[in-house]
Design a protein around this motif. Structure first.
Motif, PDB file in Angstrom:
ATOM      1  N   TYR A 197      43.164  -6.039 -42.637  1.00  7.89           N
ATOM      2  CA  TYR A 197      43.739  -6.902 -43.673  1.00  7.89           C
ATOM      3  C   TYR A 197      43.189  -6.361 -44.982  1.00  7.89           C
ATOM      4  O   TYR A 197      42.046  -6.645 -45.336  1.00  7.89           O
ATOM      5  CB  TYR A 197      43.272  -8.349 -43.532  1.00  7.89           C
ATOM      6  N   ILE A 253      39.538  -5.330 -44.905  1.00  2.22           N
ATOM      7  CA  ILE A 253      38.830  -5.894 -43.760  1.00  2.22           C
ATOM      8  C   ILE A 253      39.311  -5.225 -42.478  1.00  2.22           C
ATOM      9  O   ILE A 253      40.504  -5.238 -42.161  1.00  2.22           O
ATOM     10  CB  ILE A 253      39.055  -7.419 -43.677  1.00  2.22           C
ATOM     11  N   ALA A 276      39.796  -5.513 -39.035  1.00  2.00           N
ATOM     12  CA  ALA A 276      39.794  -6.647 -38.105  1.00  2.00           C
ATOM     13  C   ALA A 276      39.808  -6.213 -36.640  1.00  2.00           C
ATOM     14  O   ALA A 276      39.143  -6.824 -35.806  1.00  2.00           O
ATOM     15  CB  ALA A 276      40.974  -7.566 -38.391  1.00  2.00           C
ATOM     16  N   ALA A 308      35.051 -15.443 -29.595  1.00  2.00           N
ATOM     17  CA  ALA A 308      34.634 -16.455 -30.562  1.00  2.00           C
ATOM     18  C   ALA A 308      35.617 -16.518 -31.726  1.00  2.00           C
ATOM     19  O   ALA A 308      36.522 -15.698 -31.830  1.00  2.00           O
ATOM     20  CB  ALA A 308      33.242 -16.126 -31.082  1.00  2.00           C
ATOM     21  N   GLY A 358      37.225 -15.785 -35.074  1.00  2.00           N
ATOM     22  CA  GLY A 358      37.166 -14.600 -35.919  1.00  2.00           C
ATOM     23  C   GLY A 358      36.979 -13.308 -35.159  1.00  2.00           C
ATOM     24  O   GLY A 358      36.774 -12.267 -35.767  1.00  2.00           O
ATOM     25  N   GLY A 361      39.196 -11.695 -33.558  1.00  2.04           N
ATOM     26  CA  GLY A 361      40.365 -10.820 -33.704  1.00  2.04           C
ATOM     27  C   GLY A 361      41.451 -11.081 -32.675  1.00  2.04           C
ATOM     28  O   GLY A 361      42.341 -10.254 -32.499  1.00  2.04           O
ATOM     29  N   LYS A 362      41.405 -12.244 -32.045  1.00  3.64           N
ATOM     30  CA  LYS A 362      42.407 -12.544 -31.011  1.00  3.64           C
ATOM     31  C   LYS A 362      43.799 -12.687 -31.631  1.00  3.64           C
ATOM     32  O   LYS A 362      44.762 -12.052 -31.200  1.00  3.64           O
ATOM     33  CB  LYS A 362      42.029 -13.837 -30.268  1.00  3.64           C
ATOM     34  N   SER A 363      43.865 -13.551 -32.665  1.00 10.56           N
ATOM     35  CA  SER A 363      45.174 -13.737 -33.321  1.00 10.56           C
ATOM     36  C   SER A 363      45.650 -12.434 -33.930  1.00 10.56           C
ATOM     37  O   SER A 363      46.846 -12.112 -33.894  1.00 10.56           O
ATOM     38  CB  SER A 363      45.080 -14.793 -34.410  1.00 10.56           C
ATOM     39  N   THR A 364      44.701 -11.672 -34.473  1.00  7.95           N
ATOM     40  CA  THR A 364      45.072 -10.397 -35.077  1.00  7.95           C
ATOM     41  C   THR A 364      45.697  -9.470 -34.035  1.00  7.95           C
ATOM     42  O   THR A 364      46.681  -8.773 -34.321  1.00  7.95           O
ATOM     43  CB  THR A 364      43.830  -9.744 -35.696  1.00  7.95           C
ATOM     44  N   LYS A 378      49.243 -10.604 -33.516  1.00  4.41           N
ATOM     45  CA  LYS A 378      50.083 -10.278 -34.678  1.00  4.41           C
ATOM     46  C   LYS A 378      50.404  -8.792 -34.707  1.00  4.41           C
ATOM     47  O   LYS A 378      51.499  -8.391 -35.103  1.00  4.41           O
ATOM     48  CB  LYS A 378      49.355 -10.648 -35.972  1.00  4.41           C
ATOM     49  N   GLU A 428      49.945 -19.310 -34.033  1.00  3.40           N
ATOM     50  CA  GLU A 428      48.830 -20.248 -33.952  1.00  3.40           C
ATOM     51  C   GLU A 428      49.112 -21.458 -34.833  1.00  3.40           C
ATOM     52  O   GLU A 428      49.701 -21.344 -35.902  1.00  3.40           O
ATOM     53  CB  GLU A 428      47.571 -19.522 -34.466  1.00  3.40           C
ATOM     54  N   GLU A 484      46.505 -19.865 -28.600  1.00  7.64           N
ATOM     55  CA  GLU A 484      45.818 -21.156 -28.489  1.00  7.64           C
ATOM     56  C   GLU A 484      46.758 -22.331 -28.289  1.00  7.64           C
ATOM     57  O   GLU A 484      46.820 -23.238 -29.112  1.00  7.64           O
ATOM     58  CB  GLU A 484      44.955 -21.401 -29.733  1.00  7.64           C
ATOM     59  N   GLN A 540      40.760 -20.609 -26.736  1.00  7.13           N
ATOM     60  CA  GLN A 540      39.377 -21.019 -26.953  1.00  7.13           C
ATOM     61  C   GLN A 540      38.859 -21.670 -25.674  1.00  7.13           C
ATOM     62  O   GLN A 540      37.687 -21.575 -25.334  1.00  7.13           O
ATOM     63  CB  GLN A 540      39.298 -22.053 -28.089  1.00  7.13           C
TER      64      GLN A 540
END
Ligand SMILES: Nc1ncnc2c1ncn2[C@@H]1O[C@H](COP(=O)(O)OP(=O)(O)OP(=O)(O)O)[C@@H](O)[C@H]1O
Ligand SMILES: [Mg+2]
Lengths: 237, 576
Positions: A13, A16, A18, A37, A39, A41-44, A47, A85, A162, A194
């Motif tokens: 990003y 960053i 990721a 945990a 942050g 990078g799961k959603s990343t 995407k 998400e 999630e 999660q």
């Protein structure tokens, strides 16, 4: 050949970094879960697969075909559909209109009507509320709608981010039942959760992500027995 | 505490003060005097007085509704008190104008204003009249609040229509002279400067009675209509549309040249509005530089068709002297091209950023048109004259009444295209884009193509409108293409209802038609926009004729559990 394959994928990003070289494989008909945990990078990862984010390095392949040349909307029509998400429904449209949007890539009216029926069958609650504005649905109902809307495109690979977030335990159970049902119908699923306990119960295999890297990768059963996983994600000490 | 002492006198006084300040404001900016040249009801009340009456009436109404729960007499008294307070403020104005020489600060605080406010009486008697009138009007406002809801709605609507017909009586009379039989039959309705008293009474009774009956019986009629088999229903809808079109085709005969010209101006705004409605209303892309495409359409038409070329004849050095019909598709094509060219750099922008960039684009086009650099080609500040006119055989689109048909055809085409697009795949994609760009992408919608299609279609309608405009006025100058045009068009779709096709017509009639019809309004155009927009945002935020989705958003009919939540608002004419 795996239906979906990530090989050394790096995503950014801006500055960053990721995803730092994520590799994973999803075989046809599997449920694979991605845990980690906040942050991590799961959603990343999701995407990047669905093309909303371009990897700067590495390859993503669908049935062996490199997806890097395709735009997000092409990837949807190739059968990879993401449920974003946080229940992003079209709040000002009705439940039915939301579902019809999901069938955007298939324009046939009778097919769409059939797909709506299928979703209503999976989520009877949505049928009761078909004329209600999506923005006025409860959180759980919105999650069902977001999932149902993705199913409208009859995805080959469903990317779930999630699905149990913020739901009461009963609803969590019913969402996971639906996922199992979809799995039985032959949909391949990459599940970000999660709730690692539930996820590892229904998944075939799992990957553990930590600060943008895969640190563990095993069958779901083995991961459940793994000490680090138990400590960090299952709350067993 | 005792109930009597808890009565809210202060509230009534407060509202009276607000009403008074509004009345003061319209007086001091000159509206009252300016509007006094026209009567609403001949010899009874002028338009200027109507403004003040409305302010006081509203004060009485709100004061009374604030006292809701009290006895009816108390509510009426609250209204009277508020009216009295409001008129007392005006009295103050009457008293202080002469000694303070207020005119040096407020040029409109003139003796004429005092005369209007004191009913042309001596100061003391006039003040007495003013106070009594204020109290009476305030009480009437209070009485309106006391009426049962349905009767109140009918009465307010009837008052509105009396006002509207009074405003437009000149036009109606002009129109009636073109239809002698009807005109003779309705002659009694009009006095020398406005509606006649019997005319006003008749309008009031017909509208109030009609509305009341429709409220009581209309539901049945609608139900019976809904119960018709779909084919018959569709047939009657088409029949209705055909009747409307037939009337519209006959209209220039009835209207005569002046009113046809007004209709043409409204028509060009409708055309531009339909285009912006696609960009802003359908796709949710806030474009403030919309005038650019209008200017491009006009300039391309001008350059291609003018025959005033060369040093002596005109300002520009080159022109192919095409016919109108050759130039028209090129003008529209050029607008589309620029629509896409503007669209590409702003693809990634949203909301405010998009608005600012498009705003800049509109200004760039205007400044380019003014520049010396392009002066040899498009005329700079001297513009282009002798723009060509369209002709078919011997029929020339030159007079307002003939141009009407061209503009009518263009609007019809634009409505048809908008309507078909809205109900098809691009329409759905725009809707998704408007609601949530990220999710739209996740649904497999091609954002680039969808946005560019919206910009291109919008630019096409605007370019068409501009090209016809250029041919209509015959000469074009850069100052016709300023920011105000974009604002006008945006305001008209907001007032009509974002994304609603009939809303564009309603908005254009109100914002482009009224100022043309009533020259008094033209001067206060921007003030009217502001006031209208504020009133609308408070009472009808979804616009006068909203699109279904938008209305639902602002007046949620059902809450999460399916029971009615916010108030259910019924809009006349139904959805879309
Ligand atoms: N749009 C963005 N811009 C900048 N940084 C981002 C953006 N989205 C995510 N990040 C960062 O990238 C990293 C990975 O985020 P990601 O959303 O993938 O986490 P996650 O594993 O899904 O976490 P969670 O379980 O909390 O949803 C985080 O450090 C996050 O702050
Ligand atoms: Mg996440």
């Amino acid at each position: 050949m795996a239906i979906l394959e990530l090989e050394n994928v790096h995503s950014y990003y801006g500055h960053i970094h990721a995803l730092k070289g994520v590799s994973l494989i999803v075989e046809e008909g599997e449920i694979v879960t991605l845990i980690g945990a906040n942050g991590a990078g799961k959603s990343t990862t999701l995407k990047t697969i669905s093309g909303l984010l371009r990897p700067r390095e590495g390859h993503i392949r669908l049935n062996g075909e490199d997806l890097s040349a395709y735009k997000a909307h092409d990837i949807v029509s190739k059968g990879v559909v993401q449920v974003p998400e946080g229940r992003r429904v079209f709040g000002r449209l009705t439940v039915t209109e939301n579902l019809e949007m999901g069938a955007y890539t298939r324009s046939n009216a009778s097919e769409t009507a059939q797909a709506v029926e299928r979703v209503f069958h999976l989520f009877p609650r949505l049928k009761e509320r078909h004329n209600q504005l999506a923005g006025t649905l409860s959180g759980g109902e919105q999650q069902m709608l977001a999932t149902g809307r993705a199913l409208m495109a009859y995805p080959k690979v469903l990317l779930l981010d999630e699905p149990s977030m913020g739901l009461a335990p009963v609803l969590v159970d019913s969402i996971f039942d639906t996922i199992k049902q979809l799995h039985r119908e032959g949909t391949t699923i990459l599940l970000v959760e999660q709730n690692a306990r539930m996820a590892l119960q229904i998944a075939d295999r799992g990957y553990v992500l930590q600060t943008g890297q895969v640190v563990l990768n095993d069958s779901a059963q083995n991961l459940r027995q793994n000490e680090t996983v138990q400590k960090a994600y299952l709350g067993i000490s | 505490m005792n109930k009597k002492t808890s009565f809210n006198w202060l509230g009534a006084i407060q509202i009276g003060l607000i009403g008074g300040v509004v009345a003061l404001l319209v007086s001091l900016i000159g509206m009252v005097e300016e509007f006094s040249q026209r009567d609403i009801i001949s010899g009874v009340i002028t338009m200027g007085q109507t403004l003040i009456v409305i302010a006081i009436l509203m004060a009485g109404y709100f004061a009374a509704s604030r006292a809701a729960g009290e006895a009816a007499t108390m509510r009426a008294i609250s209204g009277a008190l508020a009216g009295l307070v409001a008129s007392a403020l005006l009295t103050g104005l009457v008293v202080i104008i002469p000694p303070l020489n207020l005119r040096s600060i407020f040029p409109n605080a003139s003796p004429a204003l005092i005369n209007i406010l004191t009913f042309n009486q001596e100061t003391v008697v006039g003040i007495l009249y003013l106070l009594i009138t204020g109290a009476v009007v305030g009480t009437l406002g209070g009485l309106i609040d006391i009426l049962p809801a349905q009767i109140r709605r009918s009465v307010v609507l009837a008052l509105f229509w009396v006002g509207l017909l009074g405003l437009l009586q000149e036009l109606i009379r002009v129109t009636l002279t073109n239809m002698p039989q009807v005109g003779a039959a309705l002659k009694w309705m009009f006095g020398s400067r406005g509606l006649s008293i019997p005319g006003a009474v008749a309008v009031f009774i017909v509208v109030a009675g009609g509305n009341y009956l429709w409220a009581a019986r209309g539901g049945q009629v609608q139900d019976r209509f809904r119960a018709l088999p779909p084919t018959q229903r569709r047939a009657s809808q088409w029949g209705g549309a055909l009747v409307v079109i037939a009337v519209l085709l006959y209209l220039p005969r009835i209207l005569g040249p002046y009113l046809s010209e007004v209709a043409n101006i409204v028509g060009l705004f409708i055309l531009a509005g339909l285009g912006l409605n696609i960009v802003v209303g359908f796709a949710g892309l806030l474009d403030l530089g919309y005038v650019a495409f209008y200017a491009i359409g006009a300039y391309v038409m001008g350059v291609l068709t003018t025959n005033a070329i060369g040093q002596n004849a005109g300002q520009i050095v080159f022109g192919p002297e095409f016919s109108f019909w050759q130039a028209l598709p090129i003008a529209v094509g050029a607008a589309v091209l620029f629509g896409v060219l503007l669209g590409i750099p702003v693809l990634k922008m949203r909301g405010d950023y998009l608005a600012i960039v498009t705003l800049g684009f509109g200004e760039i086009i205007r400044i380019l048109a003014l520049s010396d650099f392009l002066k040899p080609y498009i005329g700079g500040s001297q513009g282009i004259v002798e723009v060509g006119q369209g002709e078919i055989g011997n029929f020339v689109f030159g007079t307002p009444q003939t141009l009407y048909y061209m503009i009518f055809a263009a609007c019809l085409l634009a409505v048809f295209i908008s309507w078909r697009l809205r109900d098809s795949r691009p329409g759905r994609a725009w809707k998704a884009l408007r609601e949530d760009e990220d999710v739209a992408q996740a649904m497999g919608i091609n954002l680039v193509a969808t946005k560019l299609l919206a910009f291109a279609t919008g630019a096409a309608f605007s370019g068409l409108s501009g090209a016809i405009f250029a041919s209509k006025v015959g000469s074009i100058y850069p100052h016709s293409f300023n920011l105000l045009f974009s604002i006008n068009v945006l305001a008209l779709i907001i007032i009509g209802g974002m994304g609603s096709l009939p809303g564009v017509f309603v908005g254009a009639l109100i914002l482009a038609g009224l100022p043309e019809l009533l020259r008094e309004f033209a001067e206060y155009r921007l003030l009217m926009y502001g006031a209208l927009l504020i009133v609308m945002m408070l009472t009808r935020p979804e616009g006068f004729w909203p699109e279904a989705t938008h209305r639902r958003e602002l007046h949620e009919e059902f809450g999460a559990e399916g029971e009615p939540r916010a108030e259910i608002v019924k809009t006349p004419g139904g959805a879309r």
